[in-house]
Design a protein around this motif. Sequence first.
Motif, PDB file in Angstrom:
ATOM      1  N   PRO A  12       0.712  -1.065   0.184  1.00  0.00           N
ATOM      2  CA  PRO A  12       0.106   0.213   0.035  1.00  0.00           C
ATOM      3  C   PRO A  12       0.883   1.104   0.141  1.00  0.00           C
ATOM      4  O   PRO A  12       1.879   1.427   0.643  1.00  0.00           O
ATOM      5  CB  PRO A  12      -0.825  -0.121   1.275  1.00  0.00           C
ATOM      6  CG  PRO A  12      -0.062  -1.154   2.028  1.00  0.00           C
ATOM      7  CD  PRO A  12       0.654  -1.948   1.299  1.00  0.00           C
ATOM      8  N   VAL A  14       0.293   5.548   0.649  1.00  0.00           N
ATOM      9  CA  VAL A  14      -0.581   6.232   1.072  1.00  0.00           C
ATOM     10  C   VAL A  14      -0.062   7.829   1.194  1.00  0.00           C
ATOM     11  O   VAL A  14      -1.025   8.750   1.437  1.00  0.00           O
ATOM     12  CB  VAL A  14      -0.826   6.178   2.432  1.00  0.00           C
ATOM     13  CG1 VAL A  14      -1.610   4.624   2.781  1.00  0.00           C
ATOM     14  CG2 VAL A  14       0.147   5.961   3.633  1.00  0.00           C
ATOM     15  N   THR A  16       0.749  11.667  -0.120  1.00  0.00           N
ATOM     16  CA  THR A  16       0.138  12.431  -1.119  1.00  0.00           C
ATOM     17  C   THR A  16       1.108  13.472  -1.700  1.00  0.00           C
ATOM     18  O   THR A  16       0.696  14.245  -2.341  1.00  0.00           O
ATOM     19  CB  THR A  16      -1.061  12.968  -0.473  1.00  0.00           C
ATOM     20  OG1 THR A  16      -0.679  13.620   0.722  1.00  0.00           O
ATOM     21  CG2 THR A  16      -1.928  12.049   0.024  1.00  0.00           C
ATOM     22  N   ARG A 188       0.318  11.699 -11.536  1.00  0.00           N
ATOM     23  CA  ARG A 188      -0.708  10.627 -11.414  1.00  0.00           C
ATOM     24  C   ARG A 188       0.348   9.354 -11.449  1.00  0.00           C
ATOM     25  O   ARG A 188       0.735   9.259 -12.584  1.00  0.00           O
ATOM     26  CB  ARG A 188      -1.424  10.572 -12.450  1.00  0.00           C
ATOM     27  CG  ARG A 188      -3.041   9.861 -12.227  1.00  0.00           C
ATOM     28  CD  ARG A 188      -4.266   9.896 -12.601  1.00  0.00           C
ATOM     29  NE  ARG A 188      -5.271   9.030 -12.681  1.00  0.00           N
ATOM     30  CZ  ARG A 188      -5.974   8.634 -11.496  1.00  0.00           C
ATOM     31  NH1 ARG A 188      -5.774   9.383 -10.610  1.00  0.00           N
ATOM     32  NH2 ARG A 188      -6.613   7.810 -11.440  1.00  0.00           N
ATOM     33  N   HIS A 190       0.604   5.715 -11.867  1.00  0.00           N
ATOM     34  CA  HIS A 190      -0.206   4.274 -12.341  1.00  0.00           C
ATOM     35  C   HIS A 190       0.700   3.033 -11.883  1.00  0.00           C
ATOM     36  O   HIS A 190       1.770   2.753 -12.690  1.00  0.00           O
ATOM     37  CB  HIS A 190      -0.394   4.249 -13.785  1.00  0.00           C
ATOM     38  CG  HIS A 190      -1.093   5.525 -14.224  1.00  0.00           C
ATOM     39  ND1 HIS A 190      -2.432   5.654 -14.067  1.00  0.00           N
ATOM     40  CD2 HIS A 190      -0.938   6.667 -15.127  1.00  0.00           C
ATOM     41  CE1 HIS A 190      -2.894   6.759 -14.625  1.00  0.00           C
ATOM     42  NE2 HIS A 190      -1.916   7.331 -15.173  1.00  0.00           N
ATOM     43  N   ARG A 191       0.251   2.421 -10.904  1.00  0.00           N
ATOM     44  CA  ARG A 191       0.952   1.466 -10.559  1.00  0.00           C
ATOM     45  C   ARG A 191       0.804   0.019 -11.456  1.00  0.00           C
ATOM     46  O   ARG A 191      -0.292  -0.253 -11.770  1.00  0.00           O
ATOM     47  CB  ARG A 191       0.670   0.923  -9.063  1.00  0.00           C
ATOM     48  CG  ARG A 191       0.809   2.244  -7.992  1.00  0.00           C
ATOM     49  CD  ARG A 191       0.964   1.673  -6.694  1.00  0.00           C
ATOM     50  NE  ARG A 191       1.990   0.930  -6.342  1.00  0.00           N
ATOM     51  CZ  ARG A 191       1.983   0.356  -5.119  1.00  0.00           C
ATOM     52  NH1 ARG A 191       1.006   0.718  -4.100  1.00  0.00           N
ATOM     53  NH2 ARG A 191       2.879  -0.372  -4.578  1.00  0.00           N
ATOM     54  N   SER A 204      -3.493   0.171 -10.133  1.00  0.00           N
ATOM     55  CA  SER A 204      -4.291   1.156  -9.548  1.00  0.00           C
ATOM     56  C   SER A 204      -3.497   2.566  -9.748  1.00  0.00           C
ATOM     57  O   SER A 204      -2.398   2.465 -10.165  1.00  0.00           O
ATOM     58  CB  SER A 204      -4.285   0.826  -8.086  1.00  0.00           C
ATOM     59  OG  SER A 204      -2.994   0.732  -7.644  1.00  0.00           O
ATOM     60  N   SER A 205      -4.260   3.438  -9.517  1.00  0.00           N
ATOM     61  CA  SER A 205      -3.531   4.946  -9.885  1.00  0.00           C
ATOM     62  C   SER A 205      -3.754   5.749  -8.570  1.00  0.00           C
ATOM     63  O   SER A 205      -4.658   5.686  -8.052  1.00  0.00           O
ATOM     64  CB  SER A 205      -4.099   5.531 -11.106  1.00  0.00           C
ATOM     65  OG  SER A 205      -3.945   4.561 -12.180  1.00  0.00           O
ATOM     66  N   VAL A 206      -2.841   6.630  -8.350  1.00  0.00           N
ATOM     67  CA  VAL A 206      -2.873   7.464  -7.160  1.00  0.00           C
ATOM     68  C   VAL A 206      -2.212   8.933  -7.552  1.00  0.00           C
ATOM     69  O   VAL A 206      -1.413   9.046  -8.408  1.00  0.00           O
ATOM     70  CB  VAL A 206      -2.104   6.950  -6.040  1.00  0.00           C
ATOM     71  CG1 VAL A 206      -0.652   6.592  -6.632  1.00  0.00           C
ATOM     72  CG2 VAL A 206      -2.221   7.517  -4.674  1.00  0.00           C
ATOM     73  N   ASN A 207      -2.928  10.062  -7.074  1.00  0.00           N
ATOM     74  CA  ASN A 207      -2.397  11.295  -7.303  1.00  0.00           C
ATOM     75  C   ASN A 207      -1.487  11.575  -6.076  1.00  0.00           C
ATOM     76  O   ASN A 207      -1.879  11.481  -5.102  1.00  0.00           O
ATOM     77  CB  ASN A 207      -3.463  12.226  -7.525  1.00  0.00           C
ATOM     78  CG  ASN A 207      -4.465  11.970  -8.436  1.00  0.00           C
ATOM     79  OD1 ASN A 207      -4.060  11.674  -9.734  1.00  0.00           O
ATOM     80  ND2 ASN A 207      -5.822  11.983  -8.356  1.00  0.00           N
ATOM     81  N   VAL A 208      -0.449  12.424  -6.545  1.00  0.00           N
ATOM     82  CA  VAL A 208       0.579  12.919  -5.434  1.00  0.00           C
ATOM     83  C   VAL A 208       0.776  14.351  -6.146  1.00  0.00           C
ATOM     84  O   VAL A 208       0.664  14.944  -7.329  1.00  0.00           O
ATOM     85  CB  VAL A 208       1.668  12.107  -5.580  1.00  0.00           C
ATOM     86  CG1 VAL A 208       1.477  10.735  -4.820  1.00  0.00           C
ATOM     87  CG2 VAL A 208       2.589  12.039  -6.658  1.00  0.00           C
TER      88      VAL A 208
END
Lengths: 384, 384
Positions: A12, A14, A16, A188, A190-191, A204-208
């Motif tokens: 995981p 987390v 940002t 963004r 993209h894992r 999954s994708s996450v914004n930082v």
Amino acid sequence: MSGQVWAHVGQPFVSTHYDLLIVGAGRMGAALARFLRETAPHLSLLLAEEGGLPNEEGASILAAGVWHTRVPQEQRQRAEDTRTLLGEALNACGLLELRPGPGIAGPGIAEVGPGFSPVSEFWIPGLEGVVDPQALPFARLDTRAGTYSAGTLALKCANAAITAGADLMLNVRAELCGLDSAGRAQVRLHRLSVTNTHEVVVDSSVNVTAGRVVVAAGAAGPHLAEVGLGAVTPHRSAYRQTPRLEVPSTPASPVLQSGGLLLRPRDGGYTVIPPAAHPDPWGYVPTGGRLVGVPVGLRRETLNAVLEVMDGLPALATEALVPGRSIADIPGAWVALPGGGWPLWEQLDAAHWLLLGGERADLTGLSVARELAEELVKAEAPSV
Amino acid sequence: MSGQVWAHVGQPFVSTHYDLLIVGAGRMGAALARFLRETAPHLSLLLAEEGGLPNEEGASILAAGVWHTRVPQEQRQRAEDTRTLLGEALNACGLLELRPGPGIAGPGIAEVGPGFSPVSEFWIPGLEGVVDPQALPFARLDTRAGTYSAGTLALKCANAAITAGADLMLNVRAELCGLDSAGRAQVRLHRLSVTNTHEVVVDSSVNVTAGRVVVAAGAAGPHLAEVGLGAVTPHRSAYRQTPRLEVPSTPASPVLQSGGLLLRPRDGGYTVIPPAAHPDPWGYVPTGGRLVGVPVGLRRETLNAVLEVMDGLPALATEALVPGRSIADIPGAWVALPGGGWPLWEQLDAAHWLLLGGERADLTGLSVARELAEELVKAEAPSV
């Protein structure tokens, strides 16, 4: 305290925000990460890499890794700094320039050290299997030259950065999304994971956000900057092949140079490094050529480069040269061709920088990465 | 007495030997045929062309057709001879070089005529729709420059050759088969026809011999020589696009030059001629690029060339530039890039010659074709 490493999508993530985000953990990005930890340990740093460490598809792992003194005056200091930074990593095996005549170097290349002498003065056992002294009767030995592994260098720099507190995420594709209202870079992530059928998919994708982002994605960097930021740059790229020449070498064997081509001792044989190519056009799909009608893995331009020096290096005309049967058989990678030909960094907007190495990253890459680290620390971070 | 013309496969062909055979009726091959009829009317001559007259897929029909005086010293005489040979075909509209500063030309280009002056001295109605005088405040007018149609020139040369007794075969693919025991060139002529589904197929093939063969097949020439004769040459090729710029021009409008790019008045508008490209790699399939994310017919490298001069030529940033939607929408052709950059001829073996024009055939092509005609007449024909 060491930084965190995310190697796969099961771990995981987390975070940002980072003060600094580097896209690409090839030799340029990894070196930058290392220097940034040294000069600005108070700034949080994420190093994001699309592949593994090293990236098997990147240019670092296939780089010649040949440092020599034949650089123009304006790059001299950077080259010397890079040699100092390489330190123990450099195997000072020397570089033997071979020529049909005793003439001087081409325009723009400052002469360094002595002129050319009869090749017999430098003759060592083993050369007879590679060089024809009748065709290349003159030579000059660059005794300060040497070889190193750019892939190992990248790995060591990344490890040093992590040990010094940088975070590392592997198997992640970064998408640049411009600046937010506070002037921070939006990225963004993209894992990526690999399916049972070896297909790479976004898991999954996450914004930082990041205070400053450096694009150090090699040949893909300018495209990334253009798509994400609309930044059009003059930099190009080329697909470079580095075929194998199965002629015995030892760790003490010098690098051999004739015309623009290098024979680089590696693992008991040689790697053939063709000269700086023209840029390849956008949309080019690397394709094997034909040798006397037979399809081979060497592209036509690689074959031409080999043909040009074959008289003086007759080993290239023998079965010792591994031509492969298709493009996949020959080690090759897209390499950046920075505008001007030398490693460089440039600022793209208030929060984005581009760091480009290319083939001459062998000579000045570490120094240029360090310059950018200093510049980033000088530049004031946007207030958060 | 006029020569014979075979335009399609329905016309029987029974000849078995020619003194001279020219492969390719583009501007270089057709000009050579014309000069050979003038200098050696006693030698039988066949001009063989894979397409029609003109070949719709060849480079001649899309050539810029711009003659100017900005050539290096060693090409000066050839350029002047070519201008003389062009005669009435040249529309002496002049060429206006536009620059951001009054600096001199690049290395290797001899200065001709006066230096640069404020662009206002050359300002003419219509320029305001194309040029930004703020961005390009300096100019120089090459009054001896002019335009012509390379396609029309090729057609006229071929017609003159036929009128003077040369034979012409269209829709025929020539395969070079080396020399026979008497030292004559062996050529297999594959006569082509087109099926109902627009597929080009070989209808029938016939063997001929020739005392001397000249390969004048443009970008395809070096490949033809290599496949047929094993002759490896340093010549390359590139796919050049010449998009349309819909800004009004008149026959008196000068050619405009900024950076390496030309705007060539044609048919009431302009043709954009990008600068000399890098060679494209073997196996490259021309591909349209993207403009702000939208697929267009202009390849990426053409877009780059346009972007580089867009500040000074703002018309290129407007809808006047026709970007197309796919590669097929934009006029484009493979153009030879002769080693050294200038039109040339070279002997490949006892009976084969290569004649290459490329983009600078505009400047010196006719003169080089005439040189080869003289050389071929001097060279003794193999005994038959």
